[in-house]
Design an enzyme around this catalytic site. Structure first.
Site, PDB file in Angstrom:
ATOM      1  N   ASP A   7      46.262  27.754  46.805  1.00 25.45           N
ATOM      2  CA  ASP A   7      45.565  27.000  47.849  1.00 25.45           C
ATOM      3  C   ASP A   7      44.851  25.783  47.279  1.00 25.45           C
ATOM      4  OD1 ASP A   7      43.847  28.915  46.554  1.00 25.45           O
ATOM      5  OD2 ASP A   7      42.317  28.508  48.052  1.00 25.45           O
ATOM      6  N   GLU A  62      41.865  31.216  46.577  1.00 32.88           N
ATOM      7  CA  GLU A  62      40.872  31.193  45.509  1.00 32.88           C
ATOM      8  C   GLU A  62      39.653  30.390  45.917  1.00 32.88           C
ATOM      9  OE1 GLU A  62      38.816  29.479  41.965  1.00 32.88           O
ATOM     10  OE2 GLU A  62      39.906  28.426  43.560  1.00 32.88           O
TER      11      GLU A  62
END
Length: 484
Positions: free
Chosen positions: A75, A142
């Site tokens: 991400d 994350e």
């Protein structure tokens, strides 16, 4: 970009930047990774959280050596300037080369951690690089919750050594990181009609701030747009009657707020004095932050009179709470010179609606390498926000990663750097959060280091990646794998 060197890395990053991958919306990038593995004949599995694990065997002569895990997250932080039209759910990142820097036009670049993904995939597809057996772990979310690391199943990783590719400083090896916890506060309110009278309506906005990573950049003296707006409002409240209609700023819990705005009314007779007070405040803010915030803009203009405003007592309490809420570096480490130990970020203030009605939502993020201090600053944030908010909750938090200076992997990584560049790398801990602490909870035997190429301005549209440093980091990673 595909002509940049190392070509095997940048050509993959060019493909990654075309795939939407906001935090908590990694469906497309997760599937892209699965398809990438299939296209290259790489063993691959995906878990229920959408984490992806790929495996390639050792090259000839390395079969008897212990394997290694390369780890990056899929991400990216999705931040853009207010005047930029970009849909992170479908638009590719618009990149360009500026000298040694790879940048994006008006948005985050996604080098954090797209370049880490690209280097791991380049290792997996290399036909020439010697290495032991390699696992590549790509995790989801994350940036906003460490969801992928939390949901990683026991037993899915085979290696005992892990190289995290999520650092942003050239020539530095990180062997520890801070733990963190988020705090979410809500102030529900019932809007009221603007009281009768002659009012002047003002729109004040803050823009052009540097922002940045709420861990890595928290000690660099940058302004927080939410604080700038709240402190000006507090000054106006002290001088006259105020009717607050709008207050919003910031976006993500792990980014320092770059933009904020407010709409409020004051008695018409105070109109001229308001402009005088605003000019004084702008001069003070420029004196405080001018050396750091070169592009900062504070603007006041008249606005259309609002039909409704926030209940006055609640609005005033909210402004006071935002002013009193801690923000920034709280303490430096006593064990590692130059390392921030504890900090907190007043990340965002948003006006929203739920089943109970209208409310103001405040997001903050606390970090510390000392567990007790993490909770101490969390409690201080809650105490400040409780004065105005009827609901304050905390996330589950995540653990820090305690440094291991006797790490065998650290020794190999350090020697590889010295062999290539003729000097010792720095060995540090980082105030930002890494997933390594969570990996240790599930795999307590892991020997870990974290490296990466030079990036600046991550979590902001000023994010930029050094091309030269990426070349160095790729050579360093290859040399490390060869020496394992």
């Amino acid at each position: 970009m595909t002509e940049l060197q190392p070509k095997e890395v940048f050509s993959i990053f060019d493909a990654i930047r075309r795939v939407p991958r906001p935090s908590k919306h990694e469906e497309q990038i997760s599937q892209w990774l699965v398809d990438f593995a299939a296209a290259h004949g790489i063993e691959c599995e995906r878990d229920e959280a959408m984490n992806v694990i790929m495996r390639v065997p050792a090259t000839k002569g390395y079969e008897a050596h212990e394997g290694v895990i390369l780890q990056a997250h899929m991400d990216m932080v999705c931040e853009k300037n207010g005047d930029v039209q970009h849909d992170f759910m479908k638009d590719p990142i618009d990149v360009y080369v500026d000298g040694d820097w790879l940048k994006a036009r008006g948005t985050t670049l996604g080098g954090d951690d797209g370049i880490g993904m690209a280097m791991a995939l380049a290792v997996l597809t290399s036909k020439e690089l010697p290495h032991p057996a390699v696992e590549a772990l790509f995790t989801v979310d994350e940036e906003t919750g460490l969801t992928g690391a939390f949901k990683l199943q026991d037993g899915c990783l085979k290696g005992k050594r892990l190289i995290n590719l999520d650092s942003e400083d050239d020539g530095q090896i990180f062997i520890g990181c801070a733990g963190g916890i988020d705090t979410l506060a809500k102030m529900h309110y019932a809007p009221i009609a603007l009281p009768e009278g002659k009012w002047f309506t003002a729109h004040v906005c803050v823009s052009g701030l540097t922002g940045g990573h709420s861990g890595d950049d928290i000690n660099k003296g940058r302004a927080n747009a939410n604080k700038v707006i709240a402190e000006f409002l507090q000054r106006v409240y002290a001088a006259t009657d105020v009717q607050l209609a709008v207050i919003e700023g910031g976006n993500l819990r792990n980014a320092i707020a770059r933009e904020a705005e407010t709409v409020f009314c004051v008695p018409f007779a105070y109109k001229e004095q308001l402009r005088v007070e605003f000019n004084h405040y702008v001069a003070e803010v420029e004196e405080r932050f001018g050396e750091v915030e070169k592009e900062m803009r504070l603007e006041l203009e008249s606005a259309e009179e609002p039909k409704e405003v926030i209940e006055p007592a609640k609005a005033k309490a909210l402004v006071q709470a935002l002013c009193e809420c801690p923000h920034g570096m709280i303490a430096m480490s006593k064990d590692m010179p130059g390392l921030v130990e504890t900090s907190t970020n007043l990340a965002s203030v948003k006006m929203k609606r739920d089943e109970q009605g209208l409310f103001i939502e405040i997001n903050t993020s606390q970090r510390s390498s000392v567990e007790a201090e993490k909770h101490k600053i969390k409690d201080a944030v809650e105490a400040a926000l409780r004065a105005a908010c009827d609901e304050v909750t905390h996330g589950d938090g995540y653990p820090g990663w305690a440094p291991n200076v006797k790490s065998a992997l650290l020794d190999v990584t350090r020697k590889a750097y010295k062999t290539l560049f003729g000097e010792e790398p720095q060995v540090l801990a980082i105030h930002a959060g890494l997933e390594c602490g969570l990996f240790l909870e599930k795999y307590p035997y892991l020997d870990m280091v974290s490296i990466g190429p030079q990036m600046y301005g991550v979590h902001s549209p000023q994010e930029r990646l050094s091309i030269f440093s990426t070349q160095r980091c790729w050579a360093w990673l290859c040399e490390t794998l060869k020496n394992l």
